[in-house]
Design a protein around this motif. Structure first.
Motif, short mmCIF file in Angstrom:
data_model
loop_
_atom_site.label_atom_id
_atom_site.label_comp_id
_atom_site.label_asym_id
_atom_site.label_seq_id
_atom_site.Cartn_x
_atom_site.Cartn_y
_atom_site.Cartn_z
N LEU A 115 17.79 -42.77 -4.71
CA LEU A 115 16.53 -43.27 -4.23
C LEU A 115 15.34 -42.50 -5.04
CD1 LEU A 115 17.16 -43.47 -0.49
CD2 LEU A 115 17.18 -45.44 -1.94
N GLY A 116 15.78 -41.50 -5.81
CA GLY A 116 14.85 -40.75 -6.86
C GLY A 116 13.76 -39.88 -6.00
N ALA A 117 14.43 -39.33 -4.93
CA ALA A 117 13.60 -38.44 -4.13
C ALA A 117 12.96 -37.24 -4.99
CB ALA A 117 14.06 -37.90 -3.03
N GLU A 118 13.84 -36.68 -6.08
CA GLU A 118 13.29 -35.61 -6.90
C GLU A 118 11.85 -36.19 -7.34
OE1 GLU A 118 15.56 -38.49 -9.49
OE2 GLU A 118 16.29 -37.35 -7.68
N SER A 119 11.56 -37.33 -7.58
CA SER A 119 10.10 -37.49 -8.24
C SER A 119 8.99 -37.73 -7.32
CB SER A 119 10.30 -39.09 -9.00
OG SER A 119 10.73 -40.02 -7.97
N LEU A 120 9.17 -37.20 -6.31
CA LEU A 120 8.07 -37.12 -5.08
C LEU A 120 6.96 -35.95 -5.45
CD1 LEU A 120 9.94 -37.50 -1.61
CD2 LEU A 120 8.52 -38.96 -2.63
N ALA A 121 5.88 -36.18 -5.23
CA ALA A 121 4.85 -35.25 -5.44
C ALA A 121 4.91 -33.83 -4.77
CB ALA A 121 3.52 -35.82 -5.36
N PRO A 122 4.66 -32.79 -5.46
CA PRO A 122 4.73 -31.47 -4.59
C PRO A 122 3.77 -31.56 -3.37
CG PRO A 122 3.83 -31.12 -6.75
CD PRO A 122 4.23 -32.58 -6.66
N THR A 123 4.10 -31.11 -2.18
CA THR A 123 3.44 -31.03 -0.94
C THR A 123 3.10 -29.60 -0.80
OG1 THR A 123 5.27 -30.80 0.46
CG2 THR A 123 4.24 -33.00 -0.17
N THR A 124 2.02 -29.33 0.06
CA THR A 124 1.77 -28.01 0.47
C THR A 124 2.37 -27.80 1.96
OG1 THR A 124 -0.24 -28.79 1.52
CG2 THR A 124 -0.63 -28.16 -0.45
N SER A 125 2.94 -26.54 2.00
CA SER A 125 3.37 -26.17 3.37
C SER A 125 2.57 -25.52 4.28
CB SER A 125 4.74 -25.28 2.98
OG SER A 125 4.02 -23.92 2.58
N LEU A 126 2.64 -25.50 5.58
CA LEU A 126 1.86 -25.18 6.37
C LEU A 126 2.01 -23.70 6.60
CD1 LEU A 126 2.46 -27.76 9.30
CD2 LEU A 126 0.46 -27.42 7.97
N PRO A 127 1.01 -22.87 7.01
CA PRO A 127 1.37 -21.46 7.07
C PRO A 127 2.27 -20.70 7.71
CG PRO A 127 -0.64 -22.07 8.04
CD PRO A 127 -0.01 -23.35 7.57
N TRP A 128 2.83 -21.62 8.93
CA TRP A 128 3.61 -21.18 9.78
C TRP A 128 5.11 -21.58 9.66
CZ3 TRP A 128 6.42 -25.15 12.07
CH2 TRP A 128 6.05 -26.41 12.00
N GLN A 129 5.58 -22.32 8.65
CA GLN A 129 6.62 -22.81 8.23
C GLN A 129 7.76 -21.73 7.65
OE1 GLN A 129 5.69 -26.09 5.62
NE2 GLN A 129 6.47 -27.52 7.23
#
Length: 119
Positions: free
Chosen positions: A22-36
């Motif tokens: 499905l090509g999930a490796e081409s998704l844009a990077p996201t920011t993580s929440l501080p509690w994750q």
């Protein structure tokens, strides 16, 4: 036990191929929440402690392992195992199947949303 391990490994490989196709490796990077990250480390530590506890508490070096009897491989034994799995352990079996289905549908939805945004 080995059949369960092989089956779980096969499911993980299936998910890997679904994500790769499905090509999930081409998704844009996201920011993580501080509690994750702290939550992930806490849960990982709990898992390690629980695993060590189970390994230590269940280890019995005085147990002698013998070959199974011929009756273990009979059709009656398989029938009994199936009845136990689908009667006594039906809820965990169904929860596992629903979790696998939700994970696969989630991967498809996430990749389709990304592909629709590119067009």
């Amino acid at each position: 036990m080995s059949q369960i391990t092989v089956y779980a490994g096969a499911i993980m490989v299936l998910f890997l191929f679904v994500i790769m196709l499905l090509g999930a490796e081409s998704l844009a990077p996201t920011t993580s929440l501080p509690w994750q990250k702290p939550m992930a480390f806490t849960l990982a530590a709990i898992l390690v402690v629980e695993s060590l506890y189970l390994l230590i508490s269940r280890a019995k070096p005085d147990v002698v392992v013998t070959a199974p009897d011929i009756a273990v491989n009979s059709m009656d034994n398989l029938r009994e195992m199936a009845m136990t799995m689908f009667n006594q352990f039906l809820l965990p079996f169904e929860v596992t199947s629903i979790l696998l289905l939700v994970a696969m549908v989630g991967a498809i939805v996430l990749t389709n949303r990304e592909k629709a945004g590119r067009k």
